[in-house]
Write a protein that holds these residues in place. Sequence first.
Motif, short mmCIF file in Angstrom:
data_model
loop_
_atom_site.label_atom_id
_atom_site.label_comp_id
_atom_site.label_asym_id
_atom_site.label_seq_id
_atom_site.Cartn_x
_atom_site.Cartn_y
_atom_site.Cartn_z
N ASP A 1 0.81 -1.22 0.00
CA ASP A 1 0.00 0.00 0.00
C ASP A 1 0.84 1.27 0.00
N ASN A 2 2.17 1.12 -0.11
CA ASN A 2 3.05 2.30 -0.15
C ASN A 2 3.75 2.47 -1.49
N TRP A 3 3.14 1.93 -2.54
CA TRP A 3 3.69 2.11 -3.89
C TRP A 3 3.13 3.39 -4.50
N ARG A 4 3.99 4.08 -5.25
CA ARG A 4 3.56 5.25 -6.02
C ARG A 4 4.07 5.10 -7.45
N PHE A 5 3.27 5.57 -8.41
CA PHE A 5 3.63 5.41 -9.81
C PHE A 5 3.77 6.79 -10.45
N ALA A 6 4.74 6.87 -11.39
CA ALA A 6 4.98 8.14 -12.08
C ALA A 6 5.44 7.85 -13.50
N GLN B 1 7.89 4.25 -7.31
CA GLN B 1 8.51 4.57 -6.03
C GLN B 1 7.86 3.72 -4.94
N LYS B 2 8.70 3.26 -4.03
CA LYS B 2 8.20 2.44 -2.93
C LYS B 2 8.68 3.06 -1.62
N VAL B 3 8.00 2.68 -0.53
CA VAL B 3 8.39 3.14 0.79
C VAL B 3 8.89 1.94 1.59
N LYS C 1 14.95 8.47 -3.25
CA LYS C 1 14.15 9.34 -4.10
C LYS C 1 14.39 10.79 -3.71
N ASP C 2 14.97 11.56 -4.65
CA ASP C 2 15.30 12.97 -4.42
C ASP C 2 16.17 13.09 -3.17
N SER C 3 15.81 14.02 -2.25
CA SER C 3 16.60 14.22 -1.02
C SER C 3 15.89 13.62 0.19
N ASN C 4 15.05 12.63 -0.05
CA ASN C 4 14.26 12.03 1.02
C ASN C 4 15.15 11.34 2.03
N VAL C 5 14.83 11.48 3.33
CA VAL C 5 15.56 10.85 4.42
C VAL C 5 14.57 10.05 5.25
N GLN D 1 13.40 4.55 -5.01
CA GLN D 1 13.02 4.25 -6.40
C GLN D 1 13.88 3.11 -6.90
N GLN D 2 13.22 2.13 -7.47
CA GLN D 2 13.94 0.96 -7.97
C GLN D 2 14.75 1.32 -9.20
N ILE D 3 15.97 0.81 -9.25
CA ILE D 3 16.85 0.99 -10.41
C ILE D 3 16.92 -0.32 -11.15
N GLY D 4 16.88 -0.23 -12.49
CA GLY D 4 16.96 -1.46 -13.28
C GLY D 4 15.61 -2.11 -13.45
N GLU D 5 14.52 -1.28 -13.39
CA GLU D 5 13.19 -1.81 -13.63
C GLU D 5 13.02 -2.13 -15.11
N VAL D 6 11.92 -2.76 -15.45
CA VAL D 6 11.60 -2.98 -16.85
C VAL D 6 11.32 -1.62 -17.48
N SER D 7 12.00 -1.34 -18.58
CA SER D 7 11.86 -0.05 -19.24
C SER D 7 10.84 -0.13 -20.35
#
Length: 869
Positions: free
Chosen positions: A117-122, A145-147, A183-187, A207-213
């Motif tokens: 429930d903490n996924w965000r899409f962009a 983006q995930k939390v 993600k950005d400057s998030n702490v 943010q996941q790196i190497g996702e399906v593009s």
Amino acid sequence: MIEILSDGRDVPTSISVIDAITNKAIASYEWNSWKMNDNKVLYYYVLTGLSSGFYRINLLGLSSDVFKVTDNSRELDETTLIRYSMRDNRQRTDSVFFINGLQFFFEFRAPGGFCDDNWRFAVDNEQFLAPSGDIVELYSQETTQKVFTLGNAMGCPIWYAAMLNRILCCSYVYFDNVRYARKDSNVPEQNLLIEGLKSYVFKQSLQQIGEVSSKGTSDIFIIIVSINSSDIGQCTVTATGNVINVIESVDKSNYTITVEKYGTATVNILPEDGYQVKELTVDGASQGALSSFTFENVQEGHTMSVVMEIVEENPTNFLVRNDLPNVYYSSTQSAVDAIKTAYPNGLTQNITLTCIKPATEKRLSGTWIAELSKWNEKSICCLIIDGADRLVYDGKSLGGLQFKEVNNVLLRNISFVNCANYAGAYSPSELYALNFVGSASRNARNLLVYKCNFNGVYPSDLTKKAWRTIGSKYSENLTLLGCDISNDYGNCMKLTNCQYVSLIKNTISVDYSLGVVAHPSIMTLKNCYTLNVEDNKMSGDVRENYFELSNVDRFYFLRNEVSGGGGRAITMSSLGSMKEVVVDSNLFVGMLNGPAGGWMKEYINLGTAKIDRLCMNNNTCYMSGKFYEQYITKGGTVEDAYIYNNIAINATGTSTNSINGFIINRVKSLHTGNNLYESMRGLVVSPNADGESDYITVDWTTGRDVAKLQVAGYEANSIKVEDGTKLLEKQNGGDSYKLIEGLEYYSNMSYFPDADIEYKAKASTGNTRGCYNLAGIAIDETQEVTGYTGEDYSEVKVFGSTAQYSTLADSVLRLKHNTPDRLKLVVFSVIGSQHSDLILGKSGIMHTSPVLDANGEYQEDELYTINVD
């Protein structure tokens, strides 16, 4: 992973592991050590193998917190394994991630994980509204983006969040083997679990790196290298190129290599003393006894398996000659001595010396493994040494092979290792893995090095590398074709008075070490008719120049990939005029990252060179280097300059940096057009600071503005897009430096190449700018094409194989075969009534001579017949 950084004066006490229940020591471990420099020593140990239980560690009089080791899957499922490392050792001073050339990862297992429930899409996209009202998607890149929740129902200490925040400053961070970035400057966001208790839960956006593009494939791929179970410990594995990391398993039975999508990775098997590679298998197919393998344009995962064998201390009977098939030789020196004895006046037939079984021949004495001198001068036959991918020459830190005043040598499928690094050995003279020399009175002719590997690293200390790999003086027709050169941090190729040099389809990875040689480079070349550099992949942290050229008449730099250098790509100087400089269809990426001198600001330094004709066409310059001021070209005095169909992009991340295009000190005739610029300042400038009347002036005010340049008669159809406009797939989340599909930036066909960087021919329409032609048609290199073209350097004329050509005696002629096959082995036999010549390679030079009488007097010009094999 436990590390201690020390000044080296005191060795830390051993590591004690304490059972936290019984409070008794159960094990003691001694430190590994690595001398980082003269003032710092790293002591380290990878702690593994503990059974389930509770422990603490005692060292240096200190005791750690209690930690738990468990194999309970239910407990582990409530935690996340975080692994982290950096791309080098320069960015942090509190940890060391690369030890003796091998990358290490730290591990931190923390309570918590990802909730659905903490996924965000962009999405990052750009659309075009067609006149019909239809929406056209120009490009699109989705992200998720995930939390990450740090802490369970009992919470966690606050130092866990401080640790997570530090970890996310690293280059490579994996949560349960999936790579993420902050993600950005998030702490970490703090949430107090229970009032009055110092127990917290933290939320961290990732943010996941190497996702399906958008292309449907991963951004990274894995190469797994497995070592035969009985051979573990007999070798190590390294990798160079577009490699993210190399992870060695605890028991050294396998290596996991992470490679960038579309990248190149060269995997090197480094045998321990006394061992050699018996068989290398790649994706199930045997490659023989190769110790190195290169993957190009990686778009899928690969597997490799390695089988080792004991090296014969002194290998015997591993070489055989084709003219004496029942005679065997146990050293290269004895074999070439026997051949020279059998043919004292030079070869009368081609002689092939073949390696018939895996053999590592080591230098036993002197400074060279083998030497051959003053032989085969007037012959048109070749000495061929064929390693058959079985032969390894080990110079034991000094020289490999030397050919002195010898003509017509072909070396193929040989590995040269541990040469010219001087580790634990000394020589008063310059040494090389391969040295080809003539004399001031006679050039050595024709050395072709075909599909050979050169690895200059010292096996016992990977920080020590070759000072030089290839050397040559007073020679002509020197060709390196399809070779792999790595681990050289000096003058990789040092060439003086080499009249014709070709560097074709090689992979070269070099390094930099201050104080090894005066001016490190891929190639230093002085005094030459022609240098051909085509279809190579070159990278490495050379802080000065990849190519340092002086008095080279003709320079052809075509379809090369040049990336990651600390300094310039090319610098040129000349006492007289350079006849022609052609830089066409190359990809330049990320040079000028840390030049040795602040004056080194250009990819190509024209310097003091005087150039009759300069062609800078169809190149892609992705200028992502770290230096704040950069130029594609700078300097030079040019008669005629042609600059067409290039793409130049400021990729430093800020438009305030002074990133510039084509700057020429003085030019008489300037022709430019169809160039594409993004975030560039100066585009085309020729200041003519001395105000010489024969030269034009394009000042900086004009040269920064496409419209003003076009009013002045330059840059027809050239475009400077708005800063930040995405032009290449690389800028759009991809890994390629091609134009984004759908962008219509077409080339001026009058200046378009025969082949782009992918070796594709032009189409009838739609040919695009830069080094990649989106409309290109693949060239069939297997097609049989005969004939040759010629150029008379003395008379400045061209000719071909279809008609007889006449010229004066003592002329210099260049011949080039018409085959499209870049790896084809070609031999020109030039037969006259008194003189004969040989050209070994797809192109080279020959010299015409007059017919003389018995007293050496001129009778007539000589008639030659040219045969091609």
